[in-house]
Design an enzyme around this catalytic site. Structure first.
Site, PDB file in Angstrom:
ATOM      1  N   CYS A 172       0.627  -0.783  -0.168  1.00 40.61           N
ATOM      2  CA  CYS A 172       0.128   0.157  -0.420  1.00 40.61           C
ATOM      3  C   CYS A 172       0.670   1.266   0.178  1.00 40.61           C
ATOM      4  O   CYS A 172       1.178   1.635  -0.730  1.00 40.61           O
ATOM      5  CB  CYS A 172      -0.925   0.087   1.000  1.00 40.61           C
ATOM      6  SG  CYS A 172      -2.568   0.720   1.046  1.00 40.61           S
ATOM      7  N   ARG A 174      -2.728   7.880  -5.937  1.00 42.78           N
ATOM      8  CA  ARG A 174      -3.082   7.445  -4.707  1.00 42.78           C
ATOM      9  C   ARG A 174      -4.334   7.932  -4.226  1.00 42.78           C
ATOM     10  O   ARG A 174      -5.520   8.345  -5.000  1.00 42.78           O
ATOM     11  CB  ARG A 174      -2.055   8.540  -3.881  1.00 42.78           C
ATOM     12  CG  ARG A 174      -0.692   8.150  -3.772  1.00 42.78           C
ATOM     13  CD  ARG A 174       0.123   9.698  -3.059  1.00 42.78           C
ATOM     14  NE  ARG A 174      -0.594   9.751  -1.318  1.00 42.78           N
ATOM     15  CZ  ARG A 174      -0.590  11.081  -0.532  1.00 42.78           C
ATOM     16  NH1 ARG A 174      -0.117  11.998  -1.210  1.00 42.78           N
ATOM     17  NH2 ARG A 174      -1.631  10.320   0.691  1.00 42.78           N
ATOM     18  N   ILE A 198      -7.284  -0.655   2.390  1.00 44.26           N
ATOM     19  CA  ILE A 198      -7.131   0.619   3.053  1.00 44.26           C
ATOM     20  C   ILE A 198      -6.467   1.997   2.022  1.00 44.26           C
ATOM     21  O   ILE A 198      -5.145   1.671   2.344  1.00 44.26           O
ATOM     22  CB  ILE A 198      -6.628   0.088   4.243  1.00 44.26           C
ATOM     23  CG1 ILE A 198      -7.036  -0.909   4.295  1.00 44.26           C
ATOM     24  CG2 ILE A 198      -6.845   2.015   5.259  1.00 44.26           C
ATOM     25  CD1 ILE A 198      -6.581  -0.945   6.373  1.00 44.26           C
ATOM     26  N   ARG A 199      -7.764   2.951   1.854  1.00 40.11           N
ATOM     27  CA  ARG A 199      -7.584   4.156   1.069  1.00 40.11           C
ATOM     28  C   ARG A 199      -6.180   3.733   0.365  1.00 40.11           C
ATOM     29  O   ARG A 199      -5.385   4.107   0.054  1.00 40.11           O
ATOM     30  CB  ARG A 199      -6.786   4.973   1.956  1.00 40.11           C
ATOM     31  CG  ARG A 199      -8.323   5.475   2.340  1.00 40.11           C
ATOM     32  CD  ARG A 199      -7.706   6.534   3.648  1.00 40.11           C
ATOM     33  NE  ARG A 199      -7.556   7.985   3.632  1.00 40.11           N
ATOM     34  CZ  ARG A 199      -6.555   8.731   3.444  1.00 40.11           C
ATOM     35  NH1 ARG A 199      -5.838   8.194   4.386  1.00 40.11           N
ATOM     36  NH2 ARG A 199      -6.711   9.844   2.592  1.00 40.11           N
ATOM     37  N   HIS A 215      -3.381  -5.365   2.066  1.00 43.99           N
ATOM     38  CA  HIS A 215      -2.390  -5.714   2.542  1.00 43.99           C
ATOM     39  C   HIS A 215      -2.505  -7.161   3.311  1.00 43.99           C
ATOM     40  O   HIS A 215      -3.632  -7.082   4.284  1.00 43.99           O
ATOM     41  CB  HIS A 215      -3.305  -4.820   4.136  1.00 43.99           C
ATOM     42  CG  HIS A 215      -3.247  -3.011   4.627  1.00 43.99           C
ATOM     43  ND1 HIS A 215      -1.840  -3.115   4.789  1.00 43.99           N
ATOM     44  CD2 HIS A 215      -3.755  -2.471   3.601  1.00 43.99           C
ATOM     45  CE1 HIS A 215      -1.894  -1.286   4.024  1.00 43.99           C
ATOM     46  NE2 HIS A 215      -3.262  -1.374   3.933  1.00 43.99           N
ATOM     47  N   GLU A 260      -1.003  -8.124   5.094  1.00 44.10           N
ATOM     48  CA  GLU A 260      -0.566  -8.516   6.738  1.00 44.10           C
ATOM     49  C   GLU A 260      -1.827  -8.405   7.541  1.00 44.10           C
ATOM     50  O   GLU A 260      -1.476  -8.422   8.815  1.00 44.10           O
ATOM     51  CB  GLU A 260       0.842  -7.596   7.212  1.00 44.10           C
ATOM     52  CG  GLU A 260       0.063  -6.141   7.472  1.00 44.10           C
ATOM     53  CD  GLU A 260       0.146  -4.851   6.196  1.00 44.10           C
ATOM     54  OE1 GLU A 260       0.162  -6.408   4.845  1.00 44.10           O
ATOM     55  OE2 GLU A 260      -0.466  -4.336   6.427  1.00 44.10           O
TER      56      GLU A 260
HETATM   57  N1  GLN Z   1      -3.624   6.465   1.012  1.00 49.06           N
HETATM   58  C1  GLN Z   1      -2.209   6.654   2.071  1.00 49.06           C
HETATM   59  C2  GLN Z   1      -1.147   7.097   1.024  1.00 49.06           C
HETATM   60  O1  GLN Z   1      -1.826   7.931   0.745  1.00 49.06           O
HETATM   61  C3  GLN Z   1      -1.939   4.636   1.605  1.00 49.06           C
HETATM   62  C4  GLN Z   1      -2.234   3.583   2.437  1.00 49.06           C
HETATM   63  C5  GLN Z   1      -2.344   2.639   3.039  1.00 49.06           C
HETATM   64  O2  GLN Z   1      -0.909   2.566   2.899  1.00 49.06           O
HETATM   65  N2  GLN Z   1      -3.344   1.940   3.938  1.00 49.06           N
HETATM   66  O3  GLN Z   1      -0.453   6.786   1.440  1.00 49.06           O
END
Ligand code: GLN
Length: 199
Positions: A85, A112, A139-140, A175, A177
């Site tokens: 991520c 991103r 997650i994002r 992720h 993990e």
């Molecule tokens: N949105 C985060 C970023 O731009 C990354 C999110 C994540 O690592 N879960 O850095």
């Protein structure tokens, strides 16, 4: 048989580094090491994990703690690296269409926070390498929007690459993990065992 454990560095400045350490601890013969200072990044480190978190914050801390240059050099020299991520973002050559000045060794472009507000975070499952049914937590997450020549896509979800590999570099938008499935870490440890160490 290997007598000494393999040291795997986990960048521990910010983000989900503890979760990676916990996964690594399940593998016999593997010694996770938190990397916070250049002194932690000794030559016996045979692989490096860059966790998820906030890539802008992590990039600032990498520079503040004088870790950016040594990490970049080591990955350039062939140290196996696995970014999840935000880790993928730090490894990418281009971020949101502009050349990146982070570790920037992986020839992809990432966008991103690509999944928009409603899908900020979600769980699904998908393939990885030649296997199927990997639980994936996003997650994002960033999306990989350009794949360079030497880059192999190891997983696609809804037509978007979510795991890529270029030589010594592995990166996932999800992720692994945060799930009970440790096959992606196992794959990375296979890369570490197959690539000569720095020392
Ligand atoms: N949105 C985060 C970023 O731009 C990354 C999110 C994540 O690592 N879960 O850095």
């Amino acid at each position: 048989m290997r007598s000494r454990p393999i040291a795997i560095g986990v960048l521990a400045l910010q983000g989900a580094f503890q979760e990676h350490i916990r996964v690594l601890e399940r593998f016999p013969g593997v010694a996770p090491r938190e990397i916070r200072r250049p002194a932690d990044f000794r030559s016996d480190v045979a692989g490096l994990i860059i966790p998820g978190g906030e890539s802008t914050v992590m990039a600032k801390l990498l520079a503040d703690f004088a870790l950016l240059a040594p990490l970049r050099q080591a990955v350039r020299n062939g140290l196996p690296a696995f970014g999840t991520c935000a880790g993928l973002i730090l490894l990418a050559r281009e971020i949101d269409g502009a050349p990146a000045d982070r570790i920037a060794t992986l020839d992809v472009t990432v966008k991103r926070n690509a999944y928009g507000r409603q899908l900020d975070s979600f769980a699904t499952s998908g393939p990885f390498d030649d296997e199927d049914g990997f639980p994936m937590t996003f997650i994002r997450a960033p999306a990989v929007t350009r794949i360079g020549r030497g880059v192999r896509v190891l997983s696609m979800v809804d037509g978007v690459p979510v795991a890529v590999r270029q030589d010594n570099i592995l990166a996932t938008a999800f992720h692994p993990e945060l799930t009970a499935d440790d096959r992606v870490h196992r794959y990375f440890l296979g890369m570490v065992r197959g690539i000569p160490t720095r020392s």
